[in-house]
Each structure stands twice: as C-alpha cells, then as structure tokens.
Design an enzyme around this catalytic site. Structure first.
Site, short mmCIF file in Angstrom:
data_model
loop_
_atom_site.label_atom_id
_atom_site.label_comp_id
_atom_site.label_asym_id
_atom_site.label_seq_id
_atom_site.Cartn_x
_atom_site.Cartn_y
_atom_site.Cartn_z
N HIS A 1 -103.19 -10.64 -130.46
CA HIS A 1 -101.90 -10.47 -131.14
C HIS A 1 -100.74 -10.30 -130.18
CE1 HIS A 1 -99.08 -8.30 -133.99
NE2 HIS A 1 -99.51 -9.29 -134.77
N ARG B 1 -103.48 -18.18 -129.94
CA ARG B 1 -104.62 -17.89 -130.82
C ARG B 1 -104.67 -18.82 -132.02
NH1 ARG B 1 -104.85 -14.87 -135.56
NH2 ARG B 1 -102.75 -14.09 -135.18
N HIS C 1 -88.80 -7.89 -138.07
CA HIS C 1 -90.18 -7.94 -137.57
C HIS C 1 -90.30 -7.27 -136.19
CE1 HIS C 1 -93.86 -10.20 -136.07
NE2 HIS C 1 -94.29 -9.76 -137.24
N ASN D 1 -108.39 -15.71 -145.14
CA ASN D 1 -107.35 -16.53 -144.49
C ASN D 1 -106.98 -17.73 -145.35
OD1 ASN D 1 -107.32 -14.89 -142.23
ND2 ASN D 1 -108.47 -16.29 -140.92
#
Length: 706
Positions: free
Chosen positions: A591, A563, A432, A43
C-alpha cells in the site's frame, strides 16, 4: 491510439487474477489460500459495484472512449464480461482443488451428494427445527409481485410447477439469524455444509405440493457508484444526514450482475433477466461459493481444533529503531525525524504522540485527516480525550470513503459529542490525505509535530498493509501542515504554490512530478544517469504515462513497482524499452507510495497518500511530503530495492501487458518476510523458527538497484 498503454478495467482484472494465483499457490497455507479466494470474490463484487456500475452510467451519458486505448465504453464492458467468464472458471477450479486438499486434511465442504444417510437425517432435523421457522418464502405470480432483491444478498430461487401453472419461488437467506455454516459433530473431522446448500437441498420441504423444475442460489450485484456531489445535495440539510440518505439510495440502484450456483432452465433465466433488466452477458454461473461469509466461523473452528498449520505463522510488529519506547516521543521528534514501516513496525509511536499531546498542557491544537478508521479505534479515543482536556481538536473526516461511509458517520457523531471540530473537506473533492499536526506553545517558542503517511490511521490495517510513516518537527513542514488544515477549514483547495515543501492534489502533485520527470530527462541528457523509481498501488494518469514514455525514449531508466492497475506497458522498442514494471502480491497488501528521482545524485524522494491515478491527481485532496533525512532516504531506497529483487511474490509485466512469475533463484527473496526478519533483528527479538529466510546483503541489494 497507442498500443503501449493498457485499459484500466482490463488491467484491474489482471490484478485480481494475480490475487487468484495466490489462492492456487501450494506454498501458502490452506486456509490462507481460501482467504485469498474470498478476497478475489470481494474484489470482483466491488469492481462491478463501482467500475462496471460507472460504465453503465457512462453509456447513458454518452461518455467518450478511453483516452489510453481508444476503446468505447461498450467495448470495455463487453471485454470485462468476457474476461469475467474466464476468471470465474479459474476461480471455480481453484476452489475445487482447494476443497479436495482440505478434505485430504479432514476438513470437508459437504454437498448433498456427499452426505451419508445419518448425516442427511441430522441435516433434515436441523433444517426443520432451526432453519425452516426462520424462512420467509415467496411465490411470484400475477397476484404476488416480484420482490426487491438486495445487493450482495443470497437467495434461493426455484422454478415451480403446480398443475401446469408455472411460477417462481424465492427464499431470502437472512444472515442476521441464519448461520453461514452448519457443522456436523465429530471428534477428528471438521464437516460442515453452507447454509445456502442446506436450504437449496430442502427447498421442496418449503414449497410443498409444488414441483420444483429448477433451483439455484442466486446473488445480485448492484451499481453502487452514486457520487455525493452528483446527488443533488441540499445545503440546508446536515451533511451527515444527507450521506445517510445517499447510502440508502445506493443500495437500491440498478443490478449490474447476477450469479447462479447451478445451471437453471432457460425459462427461469429469462424471467430474472427481464425482471432485473439485464443482458445475457451479465448473468454468470459460478460453481465456487457465491458468498464467502462463512470464512470467519470456519477460521474460528479450525483454530479451536488446533489446525495451526492451516494459517500463516504469527508475526508481531516490532518497535521502530528510530524511537525509544520509554522516552517522550515528542522529545525524540524534536531531536530527530522518526520513520516507521508498517506492518513490520508497530503504530505505538503514532498513538503515543497523540496520547502525549492529549495530556500536555502546552499543546494548543491537534489536527488530523481521517479516511478509514478501525472499528475499535485508539486514535479516536486519544482525540476525544484531547478535546475533553480542552485542546483545539480539528478532524477532517471523509464521509465519502467508499463502503466506509457508515463507520465514518458514526465516528464523526462521537467526535463532535466529545467537543472535536469535525469538518467534511471540500466540495467535489475527497480528502484522502494522511496527515496529523500538533501545535505546542512553550513560552515564546512555537513547536509543531507533523506525522505524514501513505496509509490510514487504522490500527487494524497497519498490521495488514505495507505503509511508510514520517514524524518530524521540521518547522517549515509544520507550517505547511497547519496551512493545509487552514485551507480545509475554509473549504478551499490549495494552489500550486501554497506550500514550501508539501505537494498537494488537485493542483500540485501531478504538475510537480511531471516537472521532476522532465528535469530527470534534462539531467540524463547531460550526465547519462537518469533513474526514476515509483512504488504505488495503481498507475493510470495519462499525462504521467506520456511523460514517463518521454523519459524512456530519452534513455532514463524507469522502474515501476505497482501492486494493482498499471496502464503502462513496458519493454516496447523505441517507446518504453527503458521502462520495467513489477507487481508484488503476498501476505500483506502493498500500500505504500514512494516516489524517487535520482537527480544526478541529489535523490529527491517523496512519500504520499496518492497513487498516480487521475482520480488521485485531479479529483482528491492528496499530499506528498519530501524526505530530507539521509538515513530515512536510505530506508526508503532499501524498501524499493528489496521489493524489486523479490523472486517469491513478484510478477513482471512483459511487452504484451501480461504478467509472469519472476524466476525463483537463490537466495529466495520474499521481500515482505525479509523486511519483517530485519525488523525483528533491529528489535533484538527472535524470529519464528518455522519461517525460513535466506541471508541477504541489504547494502548490496540497495546498491544494485540504485
């Protein structure tokens, strides 16, 4: 500037620290904690490659300050570097503790100082015979120029002294031929040394006749924020070929960070700093592994030695209760809407829909938007079969999906070879959206089967990410879906009123959601029951944030389950006192995007591909689809409610913008485990006995929140 918003970059670092906390959490299995550390490191790499790289570009372009906090770009960078120093120290402590716990379980990360004399001899022989012949060392001096150091590549760098002439020695660690780990044979213990440590230990054998005055593993992170639309795309060049060139160009952008495994002489640091054109604040000492490429072979080794307690108990995605496994999925969708919740339920209905459509002679067309696809994709196989069977298959393939560009380029080649029409979206906007529509003609009857999701058409991530899916034969939604693809095929973006039901970015989602928030305020002023509940990955859009603050000031209850990045700071009297923020970090990556507006009992709900980030609301082609089925609405409310009641993996943000672990109470509610347990019950399967799940009242939890 207002003090009730957080800076995006600093909020992201807080998120990564929450992931690090899972590596520190002793309730997680040992290897899974190591996996969380690998995620933390990866990350951070991507954050520097994209966000920090972008900030360096902004300085050159003299971009304005952050519109939420007023921080200049330089102030943001300085704060990021400072936070990264602390973040690295916390990561080092977590790894040190974890390595000790692994050692207690007879799994040893070996360092040179830990080796016995026999082990040293074995390692020396291995180095001389298996490693040394594959090394290509280089000395940097006036006759040997400083080489290009590749992004995310590990190097051994040494400071050399030969007859008072100082120089630099560099050894690239060739991952293609050098294994990440060297195991020492043994019956009970698992002992291994990382390749970097092995080469570092025997560097003197490489640079013979020279004194080594300092040595370290060094790893470079380069800017990867090269936007396709800003890279002078030539319309005469095939777009895929252009993207291939762009990927090569990105790999050679300017360094933004360098990591050392050891404290090295100031002189060596100064040389690298000058050569790489970095500041001192961009150079970090990291005692934990710089690279976690060893994770895969170590996992394989631990499984082979039957250390199953090092891992999460295996869970299997179940069949959704909305679909009968042995009945045509198309017939079922014509009868009722189907809901699927990943990873708790499997992808079978989606795959089955595609496979049925590929073989059905009455199916005219299949249209789908792909963003991230599995490396071995059944979705792609079904699409190619459909095209080979004469169906009109249109695939909107996003070649600019960050770090998945090469994979998508390869898939686009294969799809075109099979006869699919592959399109690449709209200039200046990433596609997207997660949507598929199938058009079927039965005599005079036209039918559509539409699938919308918050997640990708990716079988691998469907087992790792939480996502929600809707399959419907609603005629008007089908017409919206066909219009969506027609616009893409014409390289157009949708206008706000192009659809009957869909909301689409860049024109529709933000404006409609702001209007719905404002409507919630008006209704609350009359009835006093205003409630907004958003679940998403990240929240940064300033216009949305401002409107949520308006709602809070009006007394509307605002619950945000976010999140990752959240720029909204809750609980500030007179400003955001009616806003609550929670975040869940657990075994599965949260997600799903679900948006709820109470609307005095009308309960308007949307599932979407979009987070409420400016990039999603203004710079991408995204979709939000309303949910009308009362039963599916209840399913979505249950997901929101159990997430909010989580007291195992949840953190709550306070009025200072800091996150605290939610107090653990009885019943213990791990929302992800509870949802999996529920999926097993609905499928009438036995849940693993090793996993304890406290009994809860689902309806009661949902009523408590809604």
């Amino acid at each position: 500037m207002p003090e009730f918003y957080d800076n995006r970059e600093l909020s992201w670092l807080k998120f990564n620290h929450r992931v690090l906390e899972e590596a520190q959490n002793v309730e997680n299995p040992l290897f899974e904690r190591l996996r969380f550390l690998a995620i933390v490191a990866n990350n951070l790499d991507e954050f520097y490659m994209v966000r920090v790289g972008s900030m360096h570009d902004q300085i050159l372009l003299e971009k304005p300050a952050d519109n939420k906090t007023g921080m200049s770009v330089r102030e943001q960078l300085d704060a990021v570097y400072l936070k990264t120093q602390k973040h690295n120290k916390d990561r080092d402590k977590a790894f040190e503790k974890l390595a000790k716990e692994l050692k207690d379980k007879n799994v040893h990360f070996l360092r040179p100082e830990n080796l016995s004399s026999d082990e040293k001899e074995m390692m020396k022989q291995y180095f001389d015979q298996e490693v040394m012949p594959l090394l290509s060392p280089q000395v940097v001096d006036p006759k040997h120029p400083f080489p290009f150091l590749a992004n995310r590549q590990s190097y051994i760098i040494v400071q050399l002294n030969m007859k008072n002439r100082k120089s630099l020695g560099i050894i690239a660690i060739n991952r293609q031929f050098l294994k990440p780990l060297v195991f020492i044979p043994g019956k009970k213990a698992v002992k291994f040394m990382r390749m970097e440590d092995l080469i570092l230990m025997y560097a003197q054998r490489v640079f013979r006749d020279m004194d080594i005055e300092g040595r370290s593993v060094v790893r470079i992170i380069r800017n990867a924020d090269l936007d396709a639309e800003e890279a002078y795309y030539d319309e005469d060049i095939d777009y895929r070929e252009f993207m291939k060139m762009l990927i090569k160009k990105r790999s050679k952008l300017r360094p933004v960070r360098v990591e050392f495994s050891e404290d090295v002489p100031k002189e060596l640091k100064a040389i690298l700093r000058k050569r790489l054109k970095l500041t001192a604040s961009q150079m970090f000492i990291v005692k934990s592994p710089l690279s976690f490429e060893f994770i895969a072979p170590l996992e394989e080794k631990l499984h082979s030695t039957h250390r199953e307690t090092f891992f999460y108990t295996q869970l299997t995605p179940q069949v959704t209760p909305y679909a009968e496994p042995n009945t045509s999925i198309m017939r079922q969708i014509l009868d009722h809407d189907i809901f699927i919740s990943y990873p708790f339920q499997n992808t079978t209905p989606v795959l089955k829909l595609l496979q049925e459509a590929a073989l059905d002679k009455k199916v005219v067309a299949i249209k789908i938007a792909l963003y991230r696809v599995a490396s071995e994709s059944k979705i792609i196989a079904a699409l190619t079969e459909a095209a080979e069977n004469g169906k009109d298959v249109v695939v909107a393939m996003e070649l600019k999906a960050r770090f998945d560009e090469e994979n998508n380029i390869n898939w686009s080649d294969k799809l075109e070879d099979a006869g699919c029409k592959v399109i690449y979206g709209v200039d200046y906007y990433k596609v997207h959206s997660k949507i598929m529509v199938i058009l079927r003609k039965d005599g005079n009857l036209t039918q559509t089967f539409t699938h919308v999701s918050s997640g990708n058409y990716n079988e691998k991530t469907s087992r790792l990410y939480t996502d929600v899916n809707l399959m419907t034969a609603n005629k008007e939604i089908g017409e919206d879906a066909l219009e969506f693809f027609n616009l893409l095929q014409l390289a157009k973006i949708s206008e706000a009123n192009d659809f009957t039901h869909f909301l689409a970015s860049p024109m529709g989602i933000k404006n409609k959601f702001i209007a719905l928030i404002q409507e919630e305020i008006r209704v609350h002023n009359v009835h006093g029951d205003g409630h907004i509940f958003f679940k998403m990955n990240s929240l940064t859009d300033k216009d949305v944030l401002d409107t949520l603050v308006e709602a809070s000031k009006a007394g509307v209850k605002v619950d945000l389950l976010v999140r990752g990045i959240c720029c909204q700071i809750p609980g500030i009297p007179g400003v955001s006192e009616n806003i609550r923020v929670r975040s869940i970090i657990g075994r599965f990556l949260e997600h799903s995007r679900i948006y709820y507006f109470h609307a005095h009992g009308e309960e308007k709900m949307y599932i979407s591909s979009a987070d409420l980030m400016t990039r999603n609301t203004e710079k991408r082609v995204e979709l939000a689809c309303p949910v009308y089925d009362a039963k599916i609405k209840e399913e979505l409310k249950t997901i929101l409610a159990i997430g909010w009641k989580d007291n195992v993996n949840a953190r709550v943000m306070d009025e200072k913008g800091d996150y605290k672990q939610v107090k653990k109470e009885k019943p213990a509610i791990n929302s992800q485990l509870q949802l999996y347990h529920r999926a097993y019950q609905e499928a009438e399967k036995d849940f693993p006995e090793t996993l304890e799940v406290d009994p809860i009242t689902w309806d009661g939890i949902t009523r408590e929140i809604f």
